[in-house]
Design an enzyme around this catalytic site. Structure first.
Site, PDB file in Angstrom:
ATOM      1  N   ASP A 287      44.692  34.427  43.885  1.00  0.00           N
ATOM      2  CA  ASP A 287      43.449  34.082  43.196  1.00  0.00           C
ATOM      3  C   ASP A 287      42.456  33.447  44.158  1.00  0.00           C
ATOM      4  OD1 ASP A 287      41.791  33.855  40.936  1.00  0.00           O
ATOM      5  OD2 ASP A 287      42.591  31.885  40.405  1.00  0.00           O
TER       6      ASP A 287
ATOM      7  N   HIS B 140      47.948  36.251  36.802  1.00  0.00           N
ATOM      8  CA  HIS B 140      46.513  36.404  37.076  1.00  0.00           C
ATOM      9  C   HIS B 140      46.251  36.678  38.555  1.00  0.00           C
ATOM     10  CE1 HIS B 140      42.181  35.447  36.896  1.00  0.00           C
ATOM     11  NE2 HIS B 140      42.386  34.697  37.965  1.00  0.00           N
TER      12      HIS B 140
END
Length: 384
Positions: A177, A277
């Protein structure tokens, strides 16, 4: 995507950020400055892990200890349920404890009531703890929208002992991320893109995104090795700060582009739901570099580095190795929706462009892994 552009530049940040070994012991002191009746939002596993030190900290600060169990998906329905619980208990501050999902839910519920919000990340897997927005998902786990707030969390408290003891894949996902933060902020700075606030990027926001990138290239690999053995080292401290604070400030005040838009697209198909994610974002980062026409050497270096960190670098690892064109078009259509951040790129991007870039991710990823002597990519498995 972003809010309406004002033409101004702005920098957003939490009111206070506290990090270090044993920081959880100071949580009560920080919460007591904000209210007298806090409600903590956490899942059962996180509560079991943190309740004892939180209780001791709250009791020392003269605060009651009341937990609300997080339902599992940061959906609109869940945030409304938590808001109702806040109202029922007369809570005057909400504390989100855990990963990005319960923290985003706590922020949304706190915003509904207009009360202070505190983030207590127990993993360094996303930059959600510092931001003035929540990512809202459907009940089925697909990206739905961003929800924006007038202010960032009042306090963020990150205990690196918790980070070190968490499963390593959380830290790895956070690296994926956070690496995207510079790739995207750089693209925004090259064009006429805006940040998540609708304002132009500040030089400070862009510089913080680059600092996060530099720290990760230097410290991610030793930090991952340390966390595999539950150790808090200077590398772990550096990566926890890069994943959480620097990436949070960098994405919010530097801007997002294709990497996160493609992440959002990947959530539109069930094949990728086993991925965290940051794992999906890493696929988006490689695809963005391909869309930008970055030098092959830059793409290959990024693929090799992130593969060594433990991130997926191919469609195969994202569960899309055998995906049909229709599946990839579903991803690409979601990634190029009018509201998406991919339009911050300094050139137009079509659905077909994204499909071809995703196909190229598989080619670049497998080739770079082969040349680096890394194992062939495998399909994903769910983390418990």
């Amino acid at each position: 995507m972003t809010q309406r552009s004002t033409g101004l530049r702005s920098l957003m940040s939490p009111g206070r950020y506290v990090q270090g070994r044993g920081a959880l012991a100071e949580l009560g002191t920080h919460v007591a400055r904000l209210g007298e009746r806090p409600l903590l939002v956490a899942d059962d596993q996180v509560r079991e892990l943190t309740e004892e030190p939180i209780r001791a900290s709250f009791e020392a600060a003269g605060l009651p200890v009341l937990f609300e169990t997080f339902g599992g998906v940061p959906s609109r329905v869940e945030s409304e349920r938590v808001a109702a619980r806040l109202r029922d208990h007369g809570a005057d501050v909400v504390v989100g404890v855990g990963g990005g999902a319960p923290i985003d839910t706590a922020k949304a519920a706190g915003d509904d009531l207009g009360i202070p919000r505190v983030s207590v990340p127990t993993v360094a897997s996303t930059d959600a703890p510092t931001s003035a927005l929540s990512v809202v998902y459907t009940e089925d786990g697909a990206f739905e929208s961003y929800r924006f707030y007038d202010r960032n969390p009042d306090v963020v408290v990150l205990d690196t002992e918790l980070i070190a003891k968490a499963p390593t894949h959380f830290l790895v996902a956070g690296v994926g991320d956070a690496l995207a933060t510079w790739i995207e902020a750089r693209a925004v700075s090259r064009g006429d893109g805006t940040t998540m606030t609708g304002d132009r990027a500040t030089r400070a926001g862009t510089a913080l995104a680059k600092l996060s990138w530099d720290i990760l290239w230097e410290s991610a690999l030793p930090a991952v090795r340390a966390v595999e053995h539950d150790l808090v080292t200077p590398a772990v401290e550096a990566v926890a700060e890069a994943n959480t604070l620097l990436s949070g400030l960098g994405f919010e005040s530097g801007g997002l582009a294709a990497a996160h838009a493609i992440h959002d697209g990947l959530t539109a198909v069930p094949h990728t739901h086993a991925l965290a994610h940051g794992q999906k974002v890493n696929i988006g980062s490689i695809a963005q570099l391909i869309l930008e026409g970055a030098p092959s050497s830059e793409i290959e270096e990024f693929v090799r580095f992130t593969a060594r960190v433990g991130l997926p670098t191919t469609l195969t690892e994202a569960g899309l190795g055998e995906a049909t064109d229709d599946v990839l078009r579903t991803v690409a259509e979601a990634a190029t929706a009018p509201s998406e951040t991919i339009h911050n790129l300094p050139f137009a991007v079509t659905v077909t462009d994204v499909v071809d870039a995703l196909r190229a991710v598989e080619v670049f990823g497998q080739q770079a892994r082969d040349e680096a002597g890394l194992s062939r990519a495998q399909a994903p498995t769910a983390h418990g």
